[in-house]
Design a protein around this motif. Structure first.
Motif, short mmCIF file in Angstrom:
data_model
loop_
_atom_site.label_atom_id
_atom_site.label_comp_id
_atom_site.label_asym_id
_atom_site.label_seq_id
_atom_site.Cartn_x
_atom_site.Cartn_y
_atom_site.Cartn_z
N LEU A 77 -56.76 118.35 -27.05
CA LEU A 77 -55.93 117.14 -26.04
C LEU A 77 -55.26 115.76 -26.88
CD1 LEU A 77 -58.62 117.18 -23.21
CD2 LEU A 77 -56.47 118.14 -23.37
N ALA A 78 -56.02 115.62 -28.16
CA ALA A 78 -55.56 114.61 -28.63
C ALA A 78 -54.37 114.92 -29.38
CB ALA A 78 -56.83 113.88 -29.71
N GLY A 79 -54.35 116.18 -29.86
CA GLY A 79 -53.49 116.71 -30.84
C GLY A 79 -52.19 117.65 -30.20
N PRO A 92 -62.31 136.55 -21.43
CA PRO A 92 -60.96 136.44 -20.61
C PRO A 92 -60.09 135.37 -21.14
CG PRO A 92 -62.88 136.79 -19.30
CD PRO A 92 -63.65 136.60 -20.69
N SER A 93 -58.70 135.43 -20.85
CA SER A 93 -57.66 134.70 -21.11
C SER A 93 -57.77 133.44 -20.61
CB SER A 93 -56.29 134.99 -20.78
OG SER A 93 -56.11 136.44 -21.04
N GLN A 94 -58.38 133.25 -19.35
CA GLN A 94 -58.43 131.69 -18.63
C GLN A 94 -59.58 130.93 -19.23
OE1 GLN A 94 -59.63 134.49 -17.39
NE2 GLN A 94 -61.20 134.23 -15.89
N VAL A 95 -60.52 131.32 -19.85
CA VAL A 95 -61.91 130.70 -20.15
C VAL A 95 -61.59 129.45 -20.97
CG1 VAL A 95 -63.98 130.51 -21.36
CG2 VAL A 95 -63.35 132.62 -19.92
N ASP A 96 -60.82 129.47 -22.04
CA ASP A 96 -60.32 128.28 -22.77
C ASP A 96 -59.52 127.22 -22.05
OD1 ASP A 96 -61.84 128.89 -25.10
OD2 ASP A 96 -60.13 129.47 -26.12
N SER A 97 -58.63 127.78 -21.07
CA SER A 97 -57.89 126.89 -20.25
C SER A 97 -58.74 126.14 -19.21
CB SER A 97 -56.73 127.53 -19.52
OG SER A 97 -55.79 128.21 -20.78
N LEU A 104 -60.33 123.58 -21.09
CA LEU A 104 -59.36 122.55 -21.37
C LEU A 104 -59.18 121.72 -20.43
CD1 LEU A 104 -57.64 121.69 -23.96
CD2 LEU A 104 -55.59 123.16 -22.74
N VAL A 105 -58.94 122.17 -19.15
CA VAL A 105 -58.39 121.30 -17.96
C VAL A 105 -59.76 120.46 -17.37
CG1 VAL A 105 -58.22 121.57 -15.42
CG2 VAL A 105 -56.53 122.85 -17.01
N THR A 106 -60.86 120.97 -17.53
CA THR A 106 -61.92 120.24 -17.12
C THR A 106 -62.28 119.12 -18.25
OG1 THR A 106 -63.08 122.56 -16.34
CG2 THR A 106 -64.66 120.45 -16.82
N THR A 107 -61.89 119.28 -19.50
CA THR A 107 -62.16 118.23 -20.35
C THR A 107 -61.30 117.20 -20.05
OG1 THR A 107 -63.15 119.92 -21.98
CG2 THR A 107 -62.54 117.80 -22.79
N TYR A 108 -59.89 117.70 -20.11
CA TYR A 108 -58.75 116.72 -19.87
C TYR A 108 -58.86 115.82 -18.54
CZ TYR A 108 -53.99 115.70 -17.83
OH TYR A 108 -52.97 115.10 -17.53
N ILE A 109 -59.57 116.29 -17.47
CA ILE A 109 -59.30 115.75 -16.30
C ILE A 109 -60.74 114.81 -16.20
CG2 ILE A 109 -59.85 115.93 -13.72
CD1 ILE A 109 -57.94 118.16 -13.76
N PHE A 129 -70.53 126.49 -21.81
CA PHE A 129 -69.52 125.40 -22.22
C PHE A 129 -70.49 124.69 -23.26
CE2 PHE A 129 -66.01 122.13 -21.33
CZ PHE A 129 -65.38 122.16 -22.65
N PRO A 130 -70.82 124.95 -24.25
CA PRO A 130 -71.56 124.14 -25.20
C PRO A 130 -71.01 122.95 -25.70
CG PRO A 130 -71.41 126.42 -26.20
CD PRO A 130 -70.43 126.28 -24.92
N ALA A 131 -71.99 121.87 -25.70
CA ALA A 131 -71.54 120.34 -26.00
C ALA A 131 -70.70 120.60 -27.31
CB ALA A 131 -72.88 119.70 -26.31
N GLY A 132 -70.84 121.31 -28.42
CA GLY A 132 -70.03 121.25 -29.44
C GLY A 132 -68.59 121.82 -29.02
N GLU A 133 -68.39 122.61 -28.37
CA GLU A 133 -66.99 122.95 -27.86
C GLU A 133 -66.17 121.70 -26.89
OE1 GLU A 133 -66.62 126.65 -25.55
OE2 GLU A 133 -67.48 127.69 -27.25
N ILE A 134 -67.15 120.95 -26.25
CA ILE A 134 -66.53 120.25 -25.86
C ILE A 134 -65.65 119.05 -26.59
CG2 ILE A 134 -66.88 117.74 -24.01
CD1 ILE A 134 -68.94 119.64 -22.73
N ASN A 135 -66.46 118.63 -27.57
CA ASN A 135 -65.65 117.76 -28.66
C ASN A 135 -64.36 118.50 -29.30
OD1 ASN A 135 -67.87 116.03 -28.54
ND2 ASN A 135 -69.00 117.16 -30.16
#
Length: 205
Positions: free
Chosen positions: A123-125, A73-78, A81-86, A111-117
């Motif tokens: 976010l850096a870019g 679904p569309s929101q999964v990556d967002s 992203l938001v969880t990692t960002y905060i 949310f595998p650990a590799g995806e967190i990286n």
């Protein structure tokens, strides 16, 4: 003479047949949805201004997907992203288990650990609000709700929410194109679910 002018969103839907739904984990009937912002006069839509969202949605669970074939679904990556960002913003970037739990509780995906990286690299870019604004064009309200829920729950886990923390959540809602009332509703949903029983990283006073 008094004129009541403004804008309103009109939604057009069309059946497109069966597709695989990652949420239902089986083939379901899908609809193609196009949301267009119209110029209106006295609440009567007169002129289309811009397409604000274009997606397909599962009729059974209402999960939205980009129009092109997508496995999630569309929101999964967002949400990721938001969880990692905060959590990264609060210096909690090493709390992998908590990030994984938040994502799973909010949208039901791993949310595998590799995806967190990988998301940390996003976010850096880039500007998170720009990234969310771009992603919002393939989301329905249910999807946007989950992103804001993730933002609030991630903040709640990390701190006692102050003005600037709440402002950040409001800005995330603004990037997604929703109202403050919508953000309030998302926050109320997290509270109604008892903060999804996610253990906090900060002790309550």
């Amino acid at each position: 003479m008094f004129f009541l002018i403004g804008e309103r969103v009109r939604r057009k839907t069309e059946a497109i047949g069966a597709r695989q739904c990652a949420t239902c984990v089986k083939s379901e009937t899908f609809m193609h949805v196009v949301e267009t912002n119209w110029f209106s006069l006295f609440a009567i839509p007169l002129l289309p201004l811009e397409v604000v969202a274009d997606y397909v949605v599962c009729r059974k669970c209402e999960s939205a997907y980009p129009y092109e074939t997508s496995t999630q679904p569309s929101q999964v990556d967002s949400v990721k992203l938001v969880t990692t960002y905060i959590l990264t913003g609060y210096g909690m970037q090493n709390q992998t288990r908590v990030m994984q739990e938040i994502v799973h509780k909010i949208c039901g995906f791993e949310f595998p650990a590799g995806e967190i990286n990988r998301f940390s690299g996003h976010l850096a870019g880039g500007d998170i609000f720009e990234l969310l604004g771009n992603a919002a064009s393939t989301m329905n309200d249910r999807a946007r709700l989950q992103v804001i829920e993730a933002a609030f729950l991630s903040t709640h886990v990390c701190c006692e929410i102050q003005y600037e923390d709440r402002l950040r959540i409001n800005l995330i809602g603004n990037a997604l194109g929703v109202s403050l009332q919508f953000v309030e509703y998302a926050i109320a949903e997290v509270r109604r679910h008892r903060f999804y029983d996610v253990q906090r990283l900060v002790q309550s006073p």
